[in-house]
Design a protein around this motif. Structure first.
Motif, short mmCIF file in Angstrom:
data_model
loop_
_atom_site.label_atom_id
_atom_site.label_comp_id
_atom_site.label_asym_id
_atom_site.label_seq_id
_atom_site.Cartn_x
_atom_site.Cartn_y
_atom_site.Cartn_z
N UNK A 54 0.84 -1.19 0.00
CA UNK A 54 0.00 0.00 0.00
C UNK A 54 0.88 1.25 0.00
N UNK A 55 0.46 2.22 -0.73
CA UNK A 55 1.18 3.48 -0.82
C UNK A 55 1.11 4.18 0.53
N UNK A 56 2.23 4.72 1.05
CA UNK A 56 2.20 5.38 2.35
C UNK A 56 1.28 6.60 2.36
N UNK A 57 0.68 6.84 3.51
CA UNK A 57 -0.27 7.94 3.65
C UNK A 57 0.38 9.29 3.34
N UNK A 58 1.59 9.52 3.83
CA UNK A 58 2.23 10.81 3.58
C UNK A 58 2.46 11.04 2.09
N UNK A 59 2.84 9.98 1.36
CA UNK A 59 3.02 10.12 -0.09
C UNK A 59 1.70 10.50 -0.73
N UNK A 60 0.63 9.86 -0.31
CA UNK A 60 -0.70 10.12 -0.87
C UNK A 60 -1.15 11.55 -0.59
N UNK A 61 -0.79 12.08 0.57
CA UNK A 61 -1.21 13.44 0.95
C UNK A 61 -0.36 14.54 0.34
N UNK A 62 0.87 14.23 -0.05
CA UNK A 62 1.76 15.29 -0.52
C UNK A 62 2.20 15.17 -1.98
N UNK A 63 1.90 14.05 -2.64
CA UNK A 63 2.30 13.87 -4.04
C UNK A 63 1.08 13.48 -4.87
N UNK A 81 -10.03 7.05 2.80
CA UNK A 81 -10.75 7.33 4.05
C UNK A 81 -9.78 7.78 5.13
N UNK A 82 -8.64 7.11 5.23
CA UNK A 82 -7.63 7.49 6.23
C UNK A 82 -7.13 8.90 5.96
N UNK A 83 -6.86 9.21 4.71
CA UNK A 83 -6.39 10.56 4.35
C UNK A 83 -7.44 11.62 4.63
N UNK A 84 -8.71 11.33 4.34
CA UNK A 84 -9.78 12.29 4.64
C UNK A 84 -9.86 12.55 6.14
N UNK A 85 -9.74 11.50 6.92
CA UNK A 85 -9.75 11.66 8.38
C UNK A 85 -8.60 12.52 8.87
N UNK A 86 -7.42 12.31 8.30
CA UNK A 86 -6.25 13.12 8.68
C UNK A 86 -6.46 14.58 8.33
N UNK A 87 -7.03 14.85 7.17
CA UNK A 87 -7.28 16.24 6.76
C UNK A 87 -8.33 16.91 7.65
N UNK A 88 -9.33 16.16 8.06
CA UNK A 88 -10.35 16.71 8.97
C UNK A 88 -9.72 17.08 10.30
N UNK A 89 -8.87 16.20 10.83
CA UNK A 89 -8.21 16.49 12.11
C UNK A 89 -7.32 17.72 12.00
N UNK A 90 -6.53 17.81 10.93
CA UNK A 90 -5.66 18.98 10.74
C UNK A 90 -6.49 20.25 10.60
N UNK A 120 -5.51 17.97 0.10
CA UNK A 120 -6.81 17.57 -0.44
C UNK A 120 -6.74 17.30 -1.92
N UNK A 121 -6.04 18.15 -2.65
CA UNK A 121 -5.87 17.94 -4.09
C UNK A 121 -5.12 16.63 -4.35
N UNK A 122 -4.03 16.40 -3.62
CA UNK A 122 -3.24 15.19 -3.84
C UNK A 122 -4.06 13.94 -3.51
N UNK A 123 -4.80 13.98 -2.41
CA UNK A 123 -5.61 12.84 -2.01
C UNK A 123 -6.69 12.53 -3.05
N UNK A 124 -7.42 13.56 -3.46
CA UNK A 124 -8.46 13.36 -4.48
C UNK A 124 -7.85 12.91 -5.81
#
Length: 148
Positions: free
Chosen positions: A1-10, A21-30, A64-68
């Motif tokens: 699985x692709x790491x979460x940080x890679x998914x959020x920043x690239x 879902x994990x990335x959306x949760x992280x963005x909501x918390x931030x 958000x852009x990277x995740x989507x």
């Protein structure tokens, strides 16, 4: 699985539904932490709200852009479709931050705009949860092990 940080920043690669879902949760918390911190510091220090909130807004918009984009890649679609909700959300956020100098009519418009942006963004994110990713490799990369 692709790491979460890679998914959020690239904005390259693919993100399966669980990573999305994990990335959306992280963005909501931030976002919640940044908002609470901004309002707390605004109460303590006064007019520092804008400079203290602009960096988290830009960070959340980029992530958000990277995740989507990565989720759309998993569906075989261009990540450029992710710009729509992110641009709307960023425009609303910037208008809200600068909202200290607006009239009541503009505030009503911003409130209605916020509701529309939130509805579009949430509907877009939820819709992406219901579509399975491409079963094999596509032009954006190989299918991750968690999608198998």
């Amino acid at each position: 699985m692709q790491p979460l940080l890679w998914t959020l920043f690239a904005p390259f690669g693919r993100a399966d539904r669980s990573l999305f879902v994990t990335g959306c949760g992280a963005l909501i918390v931030v976002s919640v932490v940044a908002t609470v911190l901004s309002h707390t510091l605004d109460q303590v220090y006064g007019s520092l709200r804008f400079p203290l909130l602009i960096a988290p807004i830009l960070l959340v918009a980029w992530c958000g852009f990277c995740l989507l984009s990565n989720r759309l890649h998993d569906l075989g679609q261009s990540g450029l479709w992710a710009l729509g909700p992110v641009v709307l959300a960023g425009a609303y956020s910037a208008a809200t931050v600068a909202g200290e100098h607006v009239t009541l009519g503009m505030l009503v418009f911003l409130f209605i705009s916020a509701a529309v942006v939130a509805a579009v963004y949430i509907a877009f994110a939820i819709a992406l949860l219901f579509f399975p990713g491409d079963p094999g490799p596509n032009r954006f990369g190989a299918r991750s092990a968690t999608n198998a």
